[in-house]
Design a protein around this motif. Structure first.
Motif, PDB file in Angstrom:
ATOM      1  N   VAL A  45       0.845  -1.195   0.000  1.00  0.00           N
ATOM      2  CA  VAL A  45       0.000   0.000   0.000  1.00  0.00           C
ATOM      3  C   VAL A  45       0.879   1.242   0.000  1.00  0.00           C
ATOM      4  O   VAL A  45       2.096   1.163   0.202  1.00  0.00           O
ATOM      5  CB  VAL A  45      -0.946   0.023   1.227  1.00  0.00           C
ATOM      6  N   LEU A  46       0.247   2.388  -0.215  1.00  0.00           N
ATOM      7  CA  LEU A  46       0.916   3.676  -0.104  1.00  0.00           C
ATOM      8  C   LEU A  46       0.383   4.384   1.132  1.00  0.00           C
ATOM      9  O   LEU A  46      -0.842   4.466   1.326  1.00  0.00           O
ATOM     10  CB  LEU A  46       0.671   4.546  -1.339  1.00  0.00           C
ATOM     11  N   VAL A  47       1.272   4.882   1.965  1.00  0.00           N
ATOM     12  CA  VAL A  47       0.883   5.554   3.198  1.00  0.00           C
ATOM     13  C   VAL A  47       1.117   7.054   3.043  1.00  0.00           C
ATOM     14  O   VAL A  47       2.205   7.483   2.640  1.00  0.00           O
ATOM     15  CB  VAL A  47       1.662   4.998   4.407  1.00  0.00           C
ATOM     16  N   GLN A  48       0.094   7.827   3.331  1.00  0.00           N
ATOM     17  CA  GLN A  48       0.189   9.287   3.298  1.00  0.00           C
ATOM     18  C   GLN A  48       0.227   9.785   4.748  1.00  0.00           C
ATOM     19  O   GLN A  48      -0.642   9.459   5.555  1.00  0.00           O
ATOM     20  CB  GLN A  48      -1.013   9.883   2.560  1.00  0.00           C
ATOM     21  N   TYR A  49       1.249  10.550   5.075  1.00  0.00           N
ATOM     22  CA  TYR A  49       1.429  10.986   6.454  1.00  0.00           C
ATOM     23  C   TYR A  49       1.916  12.430   6.463  1.00  0.00           C
ATOM     24  O   TYR A  49       2.283  12.996   5.436  1.00  0.00           O
ATOM     25  CB  TYR A  49       2.417  10.081   7.188  1.00  0.00           C
ATOM     26  N   GLY A  50       1.947  13.011   7.645  1.00  0.00           N
ATOM     27  CA  GLY A  50       2.384  14.401   7.785  1.00  0.00           C
ATOM     28  C   GLY A  50       1.215  15.322   7.994  1.00  0.00           C
ATOM     29  O   GLY A  50       0.324  15.418   7.131  1.00  0.00           O
ATOM     30  N   ARG A  51       1.171  16.024   9.130  1.00  0.00           N
ATOM     31  CA  ARG A  51       0.037  16.883   9.447  1.00  0.00           C
ATOM     32  C   ARG A  51       0.042  18.148   8.585  1.00  0.00           C
ATOM     33  O   ARG A  51      -1.004  18.605   8.130  1.00  0.00           O
ATOM     34  CB  ARG A  51       0.082  17.251  10.930  1.00  0.00           C
ATOM     35  N   TYR A  52       1.224  18.695   8.351  1.00  0.00           N
ATOM     36  CA  TYR A  52       1.307  19.965   7.607  1.00  0.00           C
ATOM     37  C   TYR A  52       1.839  19.740   6.185  1.00  0.00           C
ATOM     38  O   TYR A  52       1.313  20.295   5.230  1.00  0.00           O
ATOM     39  CB  TYR A  52       2.201  20.952   8.362  1.00  0.00           C
TER      40      TYR A  52
ATOM     41  N   GLN B 167       2.238  16.978   3.469  1.00  0.00           N
ATOM     42  CA  GLN B 167       1.796  15.626   3.151  1.00  0.00           C
ATOM     43  C   GLN B 167       2.875  14.893   2.349  1.00  0.00           C
ATOM     44  O   GLN B 167       3.412  15.418   1.375  1.00  0.00           O
ATOM     45  CB  GLN B 167       0.492  15.673   2.346  1.00  0.00           C
ATOM     46  N   ARG B 168       3.173  13.685   2.797  1.00  0.00           N
ATOM     47  CA  ARG B 168       4.189  12.875   2.124  1.00  0.00           C
ATOM     48  C   ARG B 168       3.659  11.470   1.906  1.00  0.00           C
ATOM     49  O   ARG B 168       2.748  11.017   2.604  1.00  0.00           O
ATOM     50  CB  ARG B 168       5.479  12.827   2.950  1.00  0.00           C
ATOM     51  N   LEU B 169       4.266  10.777   0.930  1.00  0.00           N
ATOM     52  CA  LEU B 169       3.884   9.397   0.626  1.00  0.00           C
ATOM     53  C   LEU B 169       5.039   8.456   0.936  1.00  0.00           C
ATOM     54  O   LEU B 169       6.201   8.771   0.671  1.00  0.00           O
ATOM     55  CB  LEU B 169       3.485   9.258  -0.848  1.00  0.00           C
ATOM     56  N   ASP B 170       4.720   7.299   1.493  1.00  0.00           N
ATOM     57  CA  ASP B 170       5.705   6.260   1.773  1.00  0.00           C
ATOM     58  C   ASP B 170       5.281   5.014   0.999  1.00  0.00           C
ATOM     59  O   ASP B 170       4.201   4.458   1.228  1.00  0.00           O
ATOM     60  CB  ASP B 170       5.768   5.960   3.269  1.00  0.00           C
ATOM     61  N   THR B 171       6.122   4.605   0.057  1.00  0.00           N
ATOM     62  CA  THR B 171       5.809   3.437  -0.776  1.00  0.00           C
ATOM     63  C   THR B 171       6.415   2.154  -0.240  1.00  0.00           C
ATOM     64  O   THR B 171       6.229   1.097  -0.823  1.00  0.00           O
ATOM     65  CB  THR B 171       6.331   3.663  -2.204  1.00  0.00           C
ATOM     66  N   ARG B 172       7.149   2.237   0.872  1.00  0.00           N
ATOM     67  CA  ARG B 172       7.839   1.054   1.407  1.00  0.00           C
ATOM     68  C   ARG B 172       7.029   0.416   2.529  1.00  0.00           C
ATOM     69  O   ARG B 172       7.540   0.176   3.612  1.00  0.00           O
ATOM     70  CB  ARG B 172       9.209   1.458   1.936  1.00  0.00           C
ATOM     71  N   THR B 173       5.762   0.142   2.275  1.00  0.00           N
ATOM     72  CA  THR B 173       4.906  -0.398   3.330  1.00  0.00           C
ATOM     73  C   THR B 173       4.087  -1.579   2.820  1.00  0.00           C
ATOM     74  O   THR B 173       3.722  -1.650   1.634  1.00  0.00           O
ATOM     75  CB  THR B 173       3.946   0.679   3.868  1.00  0.00           C
ATOM     76  N   MET B 174       3.779  -2.476   3.741  1.00  0.00           N
ATOM     77  CA  MET B 174       2.959  -3.649   3.451  1.00  0.00           C
ATOM     78  C   MET B 174       1.886  -3.750   4.525  1.00  0.00           C
ATOM     79  O   MET B 174       2.194  -3.742   5.724  1.00  0.00           O
ATOM     80  CB  MET B 174       3.817  -4.909   3.443  1.00  0.00           C
ATOM     81  N   LEU B 175       0.631  -3.840   4.091  1.00  0.00           N
ATOM     82  CA  LEU B 175      -0.475  -3.999   5.024  1.00  0.00           C
ATOM     83  C   LEU B 175      -0.680  -5.480   5.301  1.00  0.00           C
ATOM     84  O   LEU B 175      -0.752  -6.295   4.380  1.00  0.00           O
ATOM     85  CB  LEU B 175      -1.741  -3.379   4.445  1.00  0.00           C
TER      86      LEU B 175
ATOM     87  N   ASP C 274       8.960   6.536  13.837  1.00  0.00           N
ATOM     88  CA  ASP C 274      10.024   7.529  13.681  1.00  0.00           C
ATOM     89  C   ASP C 274       9.986   8.163  12.293  1.00  0.00           C
ATOM     90  O   ASP C 274      10.180   9.372  12.146  1.00  0.00           O
ATOM     91  CB  ASP C 274      11.383   6.876  13.926  1.00  0.00           C
ATOM     92  N   ARG C 275       9.731   7.337  11.281  1.00  0.00           N
ATOM     93  CA  ARG C 275       9.748   7.831   9.901  1.00  0.00           C
ATOM     94  C   ARG C 275       8.569   8.750   9.621  1.00  0.00           C
ATOM     95  O   ARG C 275       8.712   9.749   8.900  1.00  0.00           O
ATOM     96  CB  ARG C 275       9.741   6.629   8.947  1.00  0.00           C
TER      97      ARG C 275
END
Length: 431
Positions: A98-105, A107-115, A159-160
């Motif tokens: 999956v793609l994770v979108q994070y960051g309150r102010y 917005q960033r995407l993290d492509t190194r994730t597995m659900l 942390d990331r």
């Protein structure tokens, strides 16, 4: 043989100090060679053993998948009942990148994730995930009380993504993203007319875990199966695979064969087969390290050759006297071969003891070396473990000792042949 062994032992302590120093140097060379071999083999065995342990802890003993499609609720229940008849257990899971979108102010995407979606009860029972929770709780799935979807992320992700327990993040399904565009007839990319706008799933951090296996911790986060099914537009109760556990993960080939016969149209893959390339790389690395480091002992064997050649020149008169009183060429040859053998035995024993001490206090030595050099010599972010693993395998130690003794004995052959060919008259003539 007792006569030759007595003289071989006696020649290890000659009166001439120079030869004693050379003999001591030869023994020290064998000792260091055996020590280095033993430590490296133990560390490599420790790596392999810990990796297998971590693989079993973070994976199942085997995985069952339907070929080219997901399993519905009835298929998953049928497979679980089949496993129960074979004294095994199974857990339906949904697993997908999956793609994770994070960051309150920002917005960033993290492509190194597995659900990884499974029930909390199954994760407690099989993966023992609850004991690895560092913050929060093992709470997964949807809660109607606060209208939130809960997930458990790793310490690396926390942390990331700069998240704490109670914070939220967004998850994008790759299925929805790929449906937004398509290839046209000209080979270009255009918007898919049949696509529709979608909203990513919002998850709330319920807990933060750390399994101590960095590649798994950096990649996988957990959530409930119903939330995952909704995210990927799958029917509730379905599964992309069944994670299975048998009685013995190291002796399950018969179980895998029986399951494959009973489940046509499914693939049954054991944990060793799934990680075959990685395990083969570890085995090859261990073998290559042995062959490379055995040259240290080989160098020590050459020093034994030089020592015995020097000893023979020093003892030319004694060899002549031995042959004059009836000592045969074979007896003289055995004396010096046994001398090399004794050097190998003493060096191997002392090297084994020193290697055990180094392995026993390896972490203290590593910490001291890191403190002196000012650098972390075993950084956690590059390796899978929190400390340097090591496992002493008796068969490895036996192979190292036998090879060392054989090399030292072979190193004594040339000087022994030289001593056996000395004639008594020529040996005594120049003395």
């Amino acid at each position: 043989m007792a006569f030759e062994l007595f003289l071989a032992g006696r020649y290890l302590k000659p009166r001439r100090n120079a030869v004693s120093l050379i003999t001591l140097t030869s023994i020290l060379g064998v000792t260091l060679g055996v020590t280095v071999l033993m430590v490296v083999m133990a560390v490599m065995s420790g790596f392999t053993g810990e990796m297998k342990k971590k693989l079993i802890e973070t994976q199942s003993h085997f995985q069952i998948r339907r070929i080219n499609s997901a399993m519905n609720n009835f298929d998953a229940e049928y497979v679980r009942q089949l496993l129960a008849r074979h004294d095994a257990t199974g857990t339906p899971v949904i697993q997908s990148p999956v793609l994770v979108q994070y960051g309150r102010y920002t917005q960033r995407l993290d492509t190194r994730t597995m659900l990884f979606a499974a029930s909390a009860e199954d994760l407690k029972k099989h993966l023992n995930l609850e004991q690895y929770i560092k913050e929060g709780t093992l709470k997964l799935g949807s809660s109607f009380e606060d209208d939130a979807h809960y997930a458990v992320i790793s310490t690396y992700m926390a942390d990331r993504w700069q998240l704490n327990v109670g914070d939220k993040f967004l998850v994008h399904s790759t299925k929805h993203l790929t449906e937004l565009v398509k290839f046209n007839a000209a080979g270009g990319i255009e918007l898919n007319d049949n696509s529709s706008a979608y909203l990513p799933a919002e998850f709330k951090v319920a807990g933060i875990y750390s399994l101590g296996k960095s590649d798994f911790d950096q990649l996988v986060f957990f959530t409930g199966p119903d939330d995952a099914a909704e995210l990927f537009d799958l029917p509730w109760g379905c599964a992309t695979s069944i994670y299975g556990w048998g009685k013995d993960p190291f002796n399950q080939q018969k179980l895998l064969n029986d399951l494959s016969e009973a489940l046509p149209g499914y693939s049954v893959v054991g944990w060793e087969e799934a990680n075959r390339n990685f395990l083969e790389v570890l085995a090859v690395e261990k073998l290559m390290m042995f062959f490379l480091l055995i040259f240290i002992v080989l160098v020590a064997a050459f020093s034994i050759t030089n020592t015995l050649i020097t000893s023979i020149y020093q003892k030319t008169k004694e060899i002549g006297l031995l042959k004059a009183i009836g000592c045969t060429d074979r007896s003289v040859m055995r004396i010096f071969i046994l001398q090399g053998f004794l050097v190998g035995v003493i060096g191997s024993i002392s090297g084994t003891l020193l290697g055990y001490l180094v392995i026993r206090f390896r972490q203290n030595i590593l910490n001291f070396a890191s403190m002196v050099s000012g650098q972390d010599l075993f950084p956690k972010k590059f390796y899978f473990f929190d400390e340097l693993p090591a496992q002493i395998i008796p068969s490895d130690v036996a192979v190292i000792v036998i090879c060392s003794i054989l090399l030292c004995t072979i190193g004594a052959l040339l000087p022994a042949l030289r001593a056996a060919r000395l004639q008594p008259s020529e040996a005594l003539r120049y003395e």
